[in-house]
Write an enzyme that holds these catalytic residues in place. Structure first.
Site, PDB file in Angstrom:
ATOM      1  N   GLU A 169       4.116  60.042  65.667  1.00 46.85           N
ATOM      2  CA  GLU A 169       4.261  61.229  64.816  1.00 46.85           C
ATOM      3  C   GLU A 169       4.239  60.800  63.352  1.00 46.85           C
ATOM      4  OE1 GLU A 169       6.403  64.724  66.935  1.00 46.85           O
ATOM      5  OE2 GLU A 169       7.924  63.381  66.151  1.00 46.85           O
ATOM      6  N   GLY A 175       5.785  69.381  60.603  1.00 50.01           N
ATOM      7  CA  GLY A 175       6.247  70.629  60.007  1.00 50.01           C
ATOM      8  C   GLY A 175       5.535  70.991  58.714  1.00 50.01           C
TER       9      GLY A 175
HETATM   10  P1  13P Z   1       5.800  70.209  64.252  1.00 44.81           P
HETATM   11  O1  13P Z   1       4.947  70.389  65.484  1.00 44.81           O
HETATM   12  O2  13P Z   1       6.603  71.420  63.904  1.00 44.81           O
HETATM   13  O3  13P Z   1       5.022  69.634  63.115  1.00 44.81           O
HETATM   14  O4  13P Z   1       6.899  69.093  64.634  1.00 44.81           O
HETATM   15  C1  13P Z   1       6.479  67.912  65.200  1.00 44.81           C
HETATM   16  C2  13P Z   1       7.673  67.187  65.681  1.00 44.81           C
HETATM   17  O5  13P Z   1       8.457  66.672  64.902  1.00 44.81           O
HETATM   18  C3  13P Z   1       7.908  67.123  67.124  1.00 44.81           C
HETATM   19  O6  13P Z   1       8.898  66.201  67.436  1.00 44.81           O
END
Ligand code: 13P
Length: 253
Positions: A169, A175
């Site tokens: 990630e 986000g």
């Molecule tokens: P988003 O999909 O809201 O960007 O978040 C990703 C996340 O941190 C999942 O653990």
């Protein structure tokens, strides 16, 4: 080993969202439409784990927690042990999510300890790795991801990864609505797998590596097309049953 024998997985990380009624409704909607060929996981807030577990009995949907203590039972006020999560019926737990690393100061060593606790309690850890924007822009992505991974491999040995999942990630994509391009994601996934392969080729070929960071129904298929991308770890879009299910379906295309 070919990619086909790796499990396709989509995990919803609800983060600190929802209430009991919301959890019940969302889980009911997801459980009602199993997606064959994709392991579907909901990582709910701690207070709802037991209730969701009861609701899930007989369903293929799996239960995950978002965090776990690095300690065993004892005088650790406010903490939740891996044994407690197992007792609540958790199958998976996120360890080392970037929000835990950055907002709560979790070091690579603490993350490694959490990973060990989960495995010792029979729970599959989903180890989250990823670089910040500054680190990417300075060309340090591989160095950062390698450091985060090495800390865990040093603590557990490579064999433990036969019972673990990895999630890449990039912090700058979480986000923000910015996703890594499918190519950027694939490059880092391939790097992670090659790094594990230096220790054990078979384990590296078998470990599922999920991508996370602004995955939505409309970009999931392109991201999951990468050879080393075995599914997703989903934040915002996991709070809506239709979009979560569409993302799950995108793993099987
Ligand atoms: P988003 O999909 O809201 O960007 O978040 C990703 C996340 O941190 C999942 O653990």
């Amino acid at each position: 080993m070919t990619q086909e024998i790796r499990k396709k997985i989509v995990a919803g990380n609800w983060k600190m969202n929802g209430r009991r009624a919301f959890a019940k409704e969302l889980v009911a909607a997801i459980a009602a439409q199993p997606v064959s060929g994709c392991e579907q996981i909901v990582c709910t807030p701690y207070p709802y784990l037991s209730g969701v577990h009861d609701q899930l009995s007989g369903s293929a949907l799996k239960l995950g927690a978002q965090n776990v203590s690095e300690q065993e039972d004892g005088a650790f006020t406010g903490e939740v042990s891996a044994e407690m999560l197992a007792d609540c019926g958790c199958d998976y737990v996120l360890v080392g999510h970037s929000e835990r690393r950055s907002l709560y100061g979790e070091s690579d060593q603490v993350v490694a300890d959490k990973f060990v606790r989960a495995l010792d309690s029979g729970i599959t850890p989903i180890l989250c790795l990823g670089e910040t924007l500054e680190e990417r822009e300075s060309g340090a992505t591989e160095k950062v991801v390698a450091r985060q991974l090495d800390a865990v491999v040093a603590a557990t040995g490579i064999a433990a990864f036969a019972r673990a999942v990895i999630a890449y990630e990039p912090v700058w994509a979480i986000g923000t609505g910015l996703t890594a391009s499918p190519q950027q994601a694939q490059e880092v996934h391939a790097f992670i797998r090659q790094k594990l392969a230096k220790e054990d080729v078979q384990i590296a070929a078998g470990v599922s590596i999920l991508y996370g960071g602004s995955v939505k129904a409309d970009n999931a298929a392109a991201l999951f097309a990468g050879d080393d991308i075995d599914g997703g770890l989903i934040g915002g879009a996991s709070l809506d049953a239709d979009s979560f299910l569409a993302i799950c379906k995108a793993t099987t295309k």
